[in-house]
Design an enzyme around this catalytic site. Structure first.
Site, short mmCIF file in Angstrom:
data_model
loop_
_atom_site.label_atom_id
_atom_site.label_comp_id
_atom_site.label_asym_id
_atom_site.label_seq_id
_atom_site.Cartn_x
_atom_site.Cartn_y
_atom_site.Cartn_z
N GLN A 30 13.01 3.05 -0.92
CA GLN A 30 13.19 2.40 -2.22
C GLN A 30 11.86 2.35 -2.95
OE1 GLN A 30 13.36 -1.95 -2.98
NE2 GLN A 30 15.55 -1.66 -3.39
N PRO A 45 6.15 1.90 -3.69
CA PRO A 45 7.20 1.83 -2.67
C PRO A 45 7.53 0.38 -2.34
CG PRO A 45 5.11 2.50 -1.69
CD PRO A 45 4.90 2.49 -3.17
N SER A 46 8.82 0.07 -2.20
CA SER A 46 9.23 -1.31 -1.94
C SER A 46 10.12 -1.47 -0.72
CB SER A 46 9.93 -1.89 -3.18
OG SER A 46 10.93 -1.02 -3.66
N CYS A 47 10.48 -0.36 -0.08
CA CYS A 47 11.19 -0.42 1.18
C CYS A 47 10.99 0.90 1.89
CB CYS A 47 12.68 -0.70 0.98
SG CYS A 47 13.60 -0.91 2.53
#
Length: 348
Positions: A30, A45-47
């Site tokens: 994600q 980037p967040s996941c």
């Protein structure tokens, strides 16, 4: 693989997809909290699915035993929760995820693999008190402060495994034991680089709050240093500097093949400094402005680390008690020095 944007889509290239999945590398799943859904990369980037060696090393540090109840902070893809379920049973695993969409996808994957942990959508800093107390707590995101709810939801003797790092940078996995008095203490077990717990993101002020880069040196005081900016940028350097100067952060600009500019700022927006690296030079131009001399604070912090024998992460430890978060070297009785905001450190 879609070579234009770097994505690997299972339905289009199953062999490449499996190769990517089994590679010992993190896989971003994600970007920008889901706001970016286009091809290629978003901004932040967040996941991600962490690299397997990191997952297994953290689970090894967690050291679960049959019958243990585990709270996981950061469900992500659900893989880590599945491993915990396989080892302990579904009824002993609670996993908390702040992003409802990510949580729903993870729950579906887990169910498809016949794993059924309790998947909670919520603020990771709050843990999940309804099923407390826990024998083990593991975070798959980094923190700069261990949330008090995690401690209150852990049994005495419980173990908390979490990536921890200062604002400046550098990070390592802490393995902390909860004492009868409700304090934490333990060592760092290896370097890490995780996305920050959303509720603890740094949210640092922009450079424009300090100066207009186009007017640099902007009236700052100029000097020279023999400490190369290129010799203070390793992950362990950033950790040692950040622990000692907890409100300082850095940025890099004007990057060229053989030079760049390192910027230092304080979160109080009172001071800034720059140091210009040029390959092959023996000394480097420094400019400082404000009531603090941030480059000299950095030099002092780096030289302390050097004089301690250049300790790696495994020589550092962390204690969390009524003093706050205290990082130490070798033994808790040897705390790392901390510079109070506003201290003027001269090391010319």
């Amino acid at each position: 693989m879609n070579r234009q944007d770097g994505r690997v889509i299972r339905s289009e290239a199953p062999e490449s997809w499996w190769e990517a999945v089994w590679t010992d590398a993190p896989i971003t799943t994600q970007w920008d909290d889901g706001a970016y859904t286009g091809p290629g990369r978003g901004r932040t980037p967040s996941c991600s699915n962490s690299m397997p060696t990191m997952v297994f090393s953290m689970l090894s540090a967690l050291d679960v035993e049959a019958g243990h109840r585990v709270l996981e902070i950061g469900t992500g893809t659900g893989w880590n929760a599945a491993l915990l379920c396989h080892r302990l049973g579904d009824m002993n695993v609670v996993t908390v995820e702040v992003d409802a969409h990510i949580a729903a996808e993870a729950r579906a994957r887990l169910m498809a693999a016949d794993f059924h942990p309790k998947v909670i959508v919520g603020d990771g800093t709050r843990g999940y008190g309804k099923d407390a107390p826990y024998d083990r707590i593991i975070a798959t995101c980094s923190v700069g402060s261990i949330p008090v709810r995690w401690v209150s939801q852990a049994k005495p003797g419980a173990v908390i495994v979490a990536p921890w790092g200062p604002v400046y940078g550098g990070e390592a996995v802490a393995r902390l034991t909860v004492t009868e008095a409700g304090t934490l203490t333990g060592r760092f077990v290896g370097s890490s680089a995780f996305m920050r717990l959303r509720e603890q993101r740094r949210n640092l002020p922009p450079t424009s709050d300090f100066l207009d880069e186009n007017t640099w040196p902007a009236g700052g005081v100029e000097s020279r240093t023999t400490l190369s900016p290129d010799d203070v940028g390793e992950w362990i350097h950033m950790f040692a500097i950040g622990v000692q100067v907890p409100d300082m952060f850095c940025r890099v600009s004007d990057v060229r093949e053989d030079s760049y500019r390192l910027w230092l700022f304080d979160r109080g927006r009172t001071s800034w400094a720059s140091a210009d690296y040029v390959r092959g030079e023996a000394s480097f131009r420094v400019v400082q402005s404000g009531r603090r001399e941030l480059w000299h604070e950095l030099e002092t912090a780096w030289r302390w680390w050097y004089q301690q024998g250049q300790p790696d992460f495994d020589r550092f430890g962390l204690t969390v008690d009524d003093r706050g978060h205290v990082v130490w070297v070798d033994v808790p009785a040897n705390p790392v020095p901390r510079w109070a905001p506003g201290a003027r450190v001269r090391n010319h």
